[in-house]
Motif scaffolding. Structure first.
Motif, PDB file in Angstrom:
ATOM      1  N   ARG A  78      95.910  46.024  -2.264  1.00 52.11           N
ATOM      2  CA  ARG A  78      94.859  45.161  -2.784  1.00 52.11           C
ATOM      3  C   ARG A  78      95.064  43.985  -3.397  1.00 52.11           C
ATOM      4  O   ARG A  78      94.323  43.159  -3.382  1.00 52.11           O
ATOM      5  N   ALA A  79      96.314  44.069  -4.109  1.00 51.27           N
ATOM      6  CA  ALA A  79      96.663  42.670  -4.724  1.00 51.27           C
ATOM      7  C   ALA A  79      97.066  41.494  -3.831  1.00 51.27           C
ATOM      8  O   ALA A  79      96.571  40.583  -4.034  1.00 51.27           O
ATOM      9  N   LEU A  80      97.547  41.975  -2.346  1.00 52.20           N
ATOM     10  CA  LEU A  80      97.645  40.970  -1.634  1.00 52.20           C
ATOM     11  C   LEU A  80      96.269  40.691  -0.733  1.00 52.20           C
ATOM     12  O   LEU A  80      96.106  39.424  -0.670  1.00 52.20           O
ATOM     13  N   GLN A  81      95.373  41.625  -0.830  1.00 50.92           N
ATOM     14  CA  GLN A  81      94.003  41.094  -0.001  1.00 50.92           C
ATOM     15  C   GLN A  81      93.177  40.484  -1.239  1.00 50.92           C
ATOM     16  O   GLN A  81      92.436  39.704  -0.574  1.00 50.92           O
ATOM     17  N   GLU A  82      93.156  40.825  -2.260  1.00 54.43           N
ATOM     18  CA  GLU A  82      92.370  40.165  -3.161  1.00 54.43           C
ATOM     19  C   GLU A  82      92.525  38.579  -3.385  1.00 54.43           C
ATOM     20  O   GLU A  82      91.465  38.118  -3.607  1.00 54.43           O
ATOM     21  N   LYS A  83      93.623  38.324  -3.398  1.00 52.86           N
ATOM     22  CA  LYS A  83      94.217  36.938  -3.244  1.00 52.86           C
ATOM     23  C   LYS A  83      93.422  36.074  -2.172  1.00 52.86           C
ATOM     24  O   LYS A  83      92.742  34.984  -2.388  1.00 52.86           O
ATOM     25  N   ARG A  84      93.250  36.672  -1.020  1.00 53.30           N
ATOM     26  CA  ARG A  84      92.484  36.210   0.036  1.00 53.30           C
ATOM     27  C   ARG A  84      91.103  36.299  -0.042  1.00 53.30           C
ATOM     28  O   ARG A  84      90.223  35.184   0.341  1.00 53.30           O
ATOM     29  N   LEU A  85      90.574  37.290  -0.789  1.00 51.70           N
ATOM     30  CA  LEU A  85      89.033  37.630  -0.859  1.00 51.70           C
ATOM     31  C   LEU A  85      88.706  36.465  -1.945  1.00 51.70           C
ATOM     32  O   LEU A  85      87.524  36.053  -1.871  1.00 51.70           O
ATOM     33  N   ASN A  86      89.463  35.978  -2.745  1.00 54.11           N
ATOM     34  CA  ASN A  86      89.048  35.041  -3.734  1.00 54.11           C
ATOM     35  C   ASN A  86      89.471  33.503  -3.514  1.00 54.11           C
ATOM     36  O   ASN A  86      89.252  32.502  -4.133  1.00 54.11           O
ATOM     37  N   GLY A  87      89.511  33.346  -2.179  1.00 52.82           N
ATOM     38  CA  GLY A  87      89.737  31.941  -1.284  1.00 52.82           C
ATOM     39  C   GLY A  87      91.145  31.339  -1.585  1.00 52.82           C
ATOM     40  O   GLY A  87      91.142  30.034  -1.590  1.00 52.82           O
ATOM     41  N   LYS A  88      92.062  32.025  -2.120  1.00 52.38           N
ATOM     42  CA  LYS A  88      93.336  31.544  -2.441  1.00 52.38           C
ATOM     43  C   LYS A  88      94.184  31.305  -1.183  1.00 52.38           C
ATOM     44  O   LYS A  88      93.795  32.098  -0.185  1.00 52.38           O
ATOM     45  N   ASN A  89      95.197  30.570  -1.188  1.00 52.23           N
ATOM     46  CA  ASN A  89      96.015  30.581   0.068  1.00 52.23           C
ATOM     47  C   ASN A  89      96.988  31.760  -0.052  1.00 52.23           C
ATOM     48  O   ASN A  89      98.019  32.021  -0.730  1.00 52.23           O
ATOM     49  N   ALA A  90      96.592  32.966   0.721  1.00 51.96           N
ATOM     50  CA  ALA A  90      97.210  34.312   0.565  1.00 51.96           C
ATOM     51  C   ALA A  90      97.251  34.761   2.163  1.00 51.96           C
ATOM     52  O   ALA A  90      96.590  34.126   3.171  1.00 51.96           O
ATOM     53  N   LEU A  91      97.991  35.803   2.221  1.00 56.31           N
ATOM     54  CA  LEU A  91      98.289  36.293   3.405  1.00 56.31           C
ATOM     55  C   LEU A  91      97.025  37.437   3.961  1.00 56.31           C
ATOM     56  O   LEU A  91      96.192  37.812   3.155  1.00 56.31           O
ATOM     57  N   CYS A  92      96.902  37.213   5.258  1.00 54.94           N
ATOM     58  CA  CYS A  92      95.889  38.231   5.940  1.00 54.94           C
ATOM     59  C   CYS A  92      96.886  39.524   6.287  1.00 54.94           C
ATOM     60  O   CYS A  92      97.652  39.521   7.012  1.00 54.94           O
ATOM     61  N   VAL A  93      96.541  40.551   5.525  1.00 51.00           N
ATOM     62  CA  VAL A  93      97.431  42.029   5.500  1.00 51.00           C
ATOM     63  C   VAL A  93      96.756  42.958   6.233  1.00 51.00           C
ATOM     64  O   VAL A  93      95.659  43.085   6.024  1.00 51.00           O
ATOM     65  N   TYR A  94      97.377  43.331   7.389  1.00 48.84           N
ATOM     66  CA  TYR A  94      96.952  44.400   8.065  1.00 48.84           C
ATOM     67  C   TYR A  94      97.681  45.709   7.854  1.00 48.84           C
ATOM     68  O   TYR A  94      98.991  45.842   8.424  1.00 48.84           O
ATOM     69  N   PRO A  95      97.378  46.679   6.899  1.00 56.19           N
ATOM     70  CA  PRO A  95      98.301  47.819   6.675  1.00 56.19           C
ATOM     71  C   PRO A  95      97.788  48.908   7.740  1.00 56.19           C
ATOM     72  O   PRO A  95      96.583  49.564   7.657  1.00 56.19           O
ATOM     73  N   VAL A  96      98.716  49.271   8.602  1.00 57.89           N
ATOM     74  CA  VAL A  96      98.452  49.917  10.010  1.00 57.89           C
ATOM     75  C   VAL A  96      99.341  51.399   9.879  1.00 57.89           C
ATOM     76  O   VAL A  96      99.183  52.103  10.822  1.00 57.89           O
ATOM     77  N   GLY A  97      99.829  51.680   8.942  1.00 60.88           N
ATOM     78  CA  GLY A  97     100.684  52.906   8.758  1.00 60.88           C
ATOM     79  C   GLY A  97     100.058  54.109   8.634  1.00 60.88           C
ATOM     80  O   GLY A  97      99.034  53.966   8.070  1.00 60.88           O
ATOM     81  N   PRO A  98     100.953  55.178   8.399  1.00 58.21           N
ATOM     82  CA  PRO A  98     102.504  55.249   8.544  1.00 58.21           C
ATOM     83  C   PRO A  98     102.870  55.209  10.099  1.00 58.21           C
ATOM     84  O   PRO A  98     102.067  56.174  10.648  1.00 58.21           O
ATOM     85  N   ILE A  99     103.615  54.476  10.469  1.00 58.44           N
ATOM     86  CA  ILE A  99     103.938  54.591  11.816  1.00 58.44           C
ATOM     87  C   ILE A  99     105.145  55.116  11.927  1.00 58.44           C
ATOM     88  O   ILE A  99     106.279  54.476  11.534  1.00 58.44           O
ATOM     89  N   ILE A 100     105.393  56.294  12.460  1.00 52.61           N
ATOM     90  CA  ILE A 100     107.001  56.988  12.755  1.00 52.61           C
ATOM     91  C   ILE A 100     106.719  57.414  14.134  1.00 52.61           C
ATOM     92  O   ILE A 100     105.971  57.426  15.052  1.00 52.61           O
ATOM     93  N   GLN A 101     107.990  57.765  14.692  1.00 51.87           N
ATOM     94  CA  GLN A 101     108.113  58.519  15.708  1.00 51.87           C
ATOM     95  C   GLN A 101     107.518  59.883  15.749  1.00 51.87           C
ATOM     96  O   GLN A 101     107.574  60.656  15.017  1.00 51.87           O
ATOM     97  N   SER A 102     106.884  60.241  16.996  1.00 48.97           N
ATOM     98  CA  SER A 102     106.297  61.579  16.889  1.00 48.97           C
ATOM     99  C   SER A 102     107.344  62.621  17.419  1.00 48.97           C
ATOM    100  O   SER A 102     107.269  63.649  17.303  1.00 48.97           O
ATOM    101  N   LYS A 103     108.446  62.055  17.977  1.00 49.16           N
ATOM    102  CA  LYS A 103     109.643  62.909  18.266  1.00 49.16           C
ATOM    103  C   LYS A 103     110.776  62.000  18.455  1.00 49.16           C
ATOM    104  O   LYS A 103     110.578  60.844  18.797  1.00 49.16           O
TER     105      LYS A 103
END
Length: 470
Positions: free
Chosen positions: A223-248
């Motif tokens: 949220r801290a990373l995403q809120e900066k972008r929502l507030n119009g600041k020069n911030a990262l566009c962050v995509y949390p896609v995990g947890p990505i692990i091996q299935s076997k």
């Protein structure tokens, strides 16, 4: 796959950072992407230092039809400076591979609808090649959002903070401060950390950062990373896609022995001991760990490597010695009814998901951390290098799903009495029971995040839609 079919699909090129622990999560991300979105095709372009390992080849040869790979011409170790940090070796390997990467992308642009380049966190030099082909560019962070938040804020931290290892750093989105001694290598030892600062500045130039994490695990940092972008600041566009692990696990080596042994053990009775794909201990520390396991009187499965005075010596190179030759005399005989020691490798996914496993003595690498969380296995935190100490703080002080071993200040190693005590704390009594409950809740949240309409599922769908609309 025919050229006609490929032209109808959106192609994403992926450049992993060198090392198996960076390749695996990016491969698993690619699998998740093409499984969820059938009109996307992925090509891996892989920089290598020296010859490729059999483990890497096995992983690559088992990719699904919508994913293929090209191993770029290998970089030889003599082309790199000697005695540099392994992070520097990874970055230089990629930098020297850029001409080969350029040629590979040139070929892809002629035969596919190439939309984006996704590269590992130590492969950021690939950004300049992405710009040459006007591709969208994304960094894949194989570590967590807290480490990403720290990386993004690092250029703003005064260098004077790093002069004392006991000083603390406040990281946006983190509820506890982190001591300098717990920050990622090589920051505590290189005050200016110019190479790391240089890499993190590149984050502001990419189109987004894909993070192997999820909101219930690191919600405050995300949220801290995403809120900066929502507030119009020069911030990262962050995509949390995990947890990505091996299935076997893809490697069958030693699988029969250790899994068959686990099948004979009582439920929730075994401590799994492993320091990841590259972690090594000194001979003195191996001795103390062996005696500590013996003193604990708890059952154990120990994946052991030959000793080294460098904690990351097996990370980019393979060991040839028989690790069992370095155990204390008589240890295997004395503990044959208590535990099993296997050399170098175990099918970790099968081990952690096995009903007889009660806890995991871990180096706290992010892959192993996520695997513990997904399978609901409590952790004994024994960090060695990279961002592992930071992960250990998160696991023990923030999430409270781990107990951390204490290093003896005089010798610099973890003593046998401490090891035995910590093992008993997590395997017996109320403290271990409460940790079990907390990590079980995280395991349920991890499953929910990946389900249809879960937080990570939806984030990946949004990203895929953006790529398909190029």
């Amino acid at each position: 796959m025919s050229q006609t079919i490929m032209e109808k699909k959106t192609c994403i090129a992926m450049v992993p950072s060198p090392g198996l622990s960076h390749l695996i999560p990016l491969v698993e991300f690619a699998k998740k992407l093409v499984e969820q979105h059938h009109n996307i095709y992925v090509t891996f372009l892989i920089p290598t230092l020296g010859s490729t390992s059999s483990s890497m080849i096995q992983i690559l040869n088992n990719l699904p039809p919508n994913i293929n790979f090209t191993i770029l011409p290998q970089i030889n170790t003599h082309q790199l400076p000697q005695n540099v940090h392994f992070v520097t070796k990874m970055s230089l390997t990629v930098k020297l591979s850029l001409p080969f990467l350029h040629e590979a992308l040139k070929s892809l642009t002629c035969t596919t609808n190439l939309a984006a380049l996704v590269f590992g966190m130590f492969s950021v030099d690939a950004l300049e090649v992405a710009k040459q082909f006007n591709l969208l560019s994304y960094v894949f962070y194989a570590t967590g959002a807290i480490f990403l938040s720290f990386s993004f804020s690092l250029p703003k931290i005064d260098d004077s903070v790093f002069t004392e290892l006991t000083n603390t750093v406040n990281i946006p989105g983190c509820v506890v401060p982190y001591k300098v001694k717990d920050l990622p290598d090589p920051i505590p030892y290189e005050r200016s950390s110019k190479s790391i600062v240089g890499r993190t500045k590149i984050l502001s130039l990419v189109d987004g950062v894909i993070v192997n994490s999820f909101t219930d695990l690191e919600g405050d940092a995300i949220r801290a990373l995403q809120e900066k972008r929502l507030n119009g600041k020069n911030a990262l566009c962050v995509y949390p896609v995990g947890p990505i692990i091996q299935s076997k696990s893809t490697n069958n080596e030693n699988q029969f022995e250790c899994i068959e042994w686990l099948n004979t053990q009582p439920q929730k009775s075994v401590l799994y001991v492993s320091f990841g794909s590259g972690g090594t201990l000194s001979q003195d520390q191996i001795n103390e760990l062996a005696f500590g396991l013996e003193l604990s009187n708890q059952k154990f499965l120990w994946v052991m490597r030959a000793p080294s005075n460098s904690s990351s010596s097996a990370y980019l190179t393979r060991q040839k010695e028989n690790p069992l030759d370095y155990l204390p005399i008589g240890f295997l005989e004395r503990t044959k009814a208590q535990g099993l020691v296997i050399p170098s490798w175990a099918p970790q996914i099968q081990v952690l998901s096995h009903g007889s496993i009660a806890a995991f003595l871990s180096h706290c690498g992010w892959n192993s951390t996520l695997e513990s969380v997904v399978h609901g296995v409590p952790i004994i935190a024994w960090p060695l290098f990279a961002e592992q100490r930071m992960n250990a703080v998160t696991l023990t002080q923030v999430l409270k799903v781990a107990i951390r071993v204490k290093v003896d200040e005089e010798s610099g190693i973890v003593k046998r009495d401490e090891i035995g005590k910590v093992i008993k704390r997590i395997m017996e009594g109320n403290e271990g029971f409460e940790i079990c409950k907390r990590i079980k809740n995280l395991s349920d949240a991890a499953s929910d995040a990946l389900c249809e309409n879960g937080s990570s599922y939806n984030v990946l769908s949004d990203l895929a839609l953006k790529w398909q609309n190029i």
